[in-house]
Design an enzyme around this catalytic site. Structure first.
Site, PDB file in Angstrom:
ATOM      1  CB  SER A  44      -0.908   0.007   1.237  1.00 19.70           C
ATOM      2  OG  SER A  44      -1.527   1.273   1.406  1.00 19.70           O
TER       3      SER A  44
ATOM      4  CE  LYS B 297      -5.019  -2.540   2.948  1.00 16.10           C
ATOM      5  NZ  LYS B 297      -6.006  -1.886   2.071  1.00 16.10           N
TER       6      LYS B 297
ATOM      7  CG  ASN C 259      -3.677  -4.159  -0.418  1.00 12.41           C
ATOM      8  OD1 ASN C 259      -4.456  -4.191   0.519  1.00 12.41           O
ATOM      9  ND2 ASN C 259      -2.931  -3.100  -0.694  1.00 12.41           N
TER      10      ASN C 259
ATOM     11  NE  ARG D 122     -16.576  -8.377 -47.264  1.00 18.84           N
ATOM     12  CZ  ARG D 122     -15.898  -7.375 -47.817  1.00 18.84           C
ATOM     13  NH1 ARG D 122     -16.066  -7.062 -49.084  1.00 18.84           N
ATOM     14  NH2 ARG D 122     -15.055  -6.673 -47.099  1.00 18.84           N
TER      15      ARG D 122
END
Length: 380
Positions: free
Chosen positions: A272, A278, A280, A311
């Site tokens: 972080s 942290k 994550n 087409r």
């Protein structure tokens, strides 16, 4: 200019290379070279003419930036590319370039070559993920854990049953993609209105030779029949969704209050910018972001199915970027979740603690039999 700050975080470098400008130009020139060789083989053009075209396709240097500007004006890659080939040649060789083909033949065949290459890369990572999940499912097939339904504690399950279900979902999605690519990654060669006109009745033979040359399946012209493209795109969406299911579960298991599993620690991943403590689940983030984007992309391919007459206008032209985006997203998700599957850290103490706290005992029902059945089904 590049868009690597947008594309590289969601895709692997190898998949980016499959769909980059240089690869697209290379495949388009390969189509023109294969066309010339095929038409020599069936007697539509002279051998020296075909060789001159093939040689020009090998040696022609094209600046993607300039070609992109020309393509934006022309509406298709083939028009400026073929013009450059003709300028590089003289006489009969210049006249014979692109004989019997149309711009959409080039675009569709190039896309199919990229689909084949992209699928090979993607399936390798999907196989890597399923192999790692299969091993962990077997290892934890009898480990009791609290099950959760509607995000609430429910009845006990085997922790390995979760791995088995992730494996089965990803494995089934991979098999679906593999089948769709084998059946639908076909050469496109139909000419201006899909009738192979002007080829002395040898169009089917030319198409077969192009297909063999480029490693694609044979097919009758499919200019306005886009079922194959929609099938491949839908399968890519399902692959991404299956990876997202695994990512969603692992991200929930890794919450601080649960703590039963966490992504492998990798230097530079999961930190972080504001909170040093942290860790994550960034691999799961890649897969979940892809799963958020994929449904709209797949829906665009389904929306393009009712193409006009021989087409269409606007429908098939939208497909190339959409397919490329789906492959890029799938590549990033598959690589990320294969890494997660191989290195997933499992906290057995937290599993036992959460089970005991729930107070529902340790009866995991037929978890072991179900997990073993799924493991057996997807053994490779």
């Amino acid at each position: 200019m590049t868009d690597l700050l947008r594309s590289r975080p969601v895709a692997t470098p190898t998949m980016l290379a499959v769909f980059d400008d240089n690869a697209t130009i290379c495949h388009a020139l390969a189509f023109e070279a294969a066309l010339s060789r095929a038409e020599v083989a069936v007697g539509l053009i002279a051998a020296d003419v075909g060789q001159a075209i093939a040689d020009a396709c090998t040696t022609l240097a094209i600046d993607p930036v300039i070609l992109a500007d020309e393509m934006a004006l022309a509406g298709t890659l083939a028009i400026p590319l073929v013009a450059r080939l003709r300028t590089a040649l003289t006489g009969s060789a210049a006249e014979a370039v692109h004989k019997g083909a149309t711009s959409q033949d080039v675009a569709d065949t190039v896309l199919m070559m990229q689909i084949r290459a992209g699928a090979t890369l993607l399936l390798a990572d999907l196989d890597r993920a399923t192999a790692a999940l299969r091993d962990k499912a077997a290892r934890h097939a009898e480990t009791p854990a609290i099950g959760r339904t509607l995000l609430q504690d429910a009845m006990p399950v085997a922790f390995g049953l979760r791995f088995a279900h992730w494996m089965a979902g990803i494995g089934a999605a991979a098999e679906r993609l593999r089948t769709d690519v084998v059946e639908n990654a076909c050469v496109q060669f139909g000419g201006a209105a899909g009738t192979r006109a002007g080829l002395d009745g040898k169009g089917a033979a030319v198409a077969a030779r192009i297909a063999a040359d480029l490693g694609l399946a044979r097919s009758e012209p499919w200019h306005a029949r886009r079922i194959g493209i929609a099938a491949i795109g839908s399968s890519l969406g399902i692959v991404i969704g299956a990876l997202g299911k695994m990512a969603r579960d692992i991200s929930l298991l890794s919450q601080n209050a649960v703590g039963e599993a966490s992504e492998p620690a990798v230097a530079g991943r999961g930190g972080s910018s504001a909170m040093a403590h942290k860790r994550n689940p960034t691999g799961c983030q890649v897969a979940l972001s892809a799963a958020t984007r994929a449904p709209g992309l797949a829906a665009a391919l389904l929306g393009g199915l009712p193409q006009e007459q021989e087409r269409g206008l606007g429908g098939w032209q939208a497909e190339g970027p959409v397919i490329a985006d789906l492959f890029l997203l799938a590549s990033g998700a598959a690589a990320a979740m294969a890494d997660v599957a191989e290195g997933l850290e499992i906290n057995e103490a937290a599993i036992a603690r959460n089970l005991d706290s729930a107070g529902f005992g340790t009866d995991i029902g037929e978890s072991v039999a179900i997990a073993c059945a799924l493991i057996t089904r997807y053994e490779r």
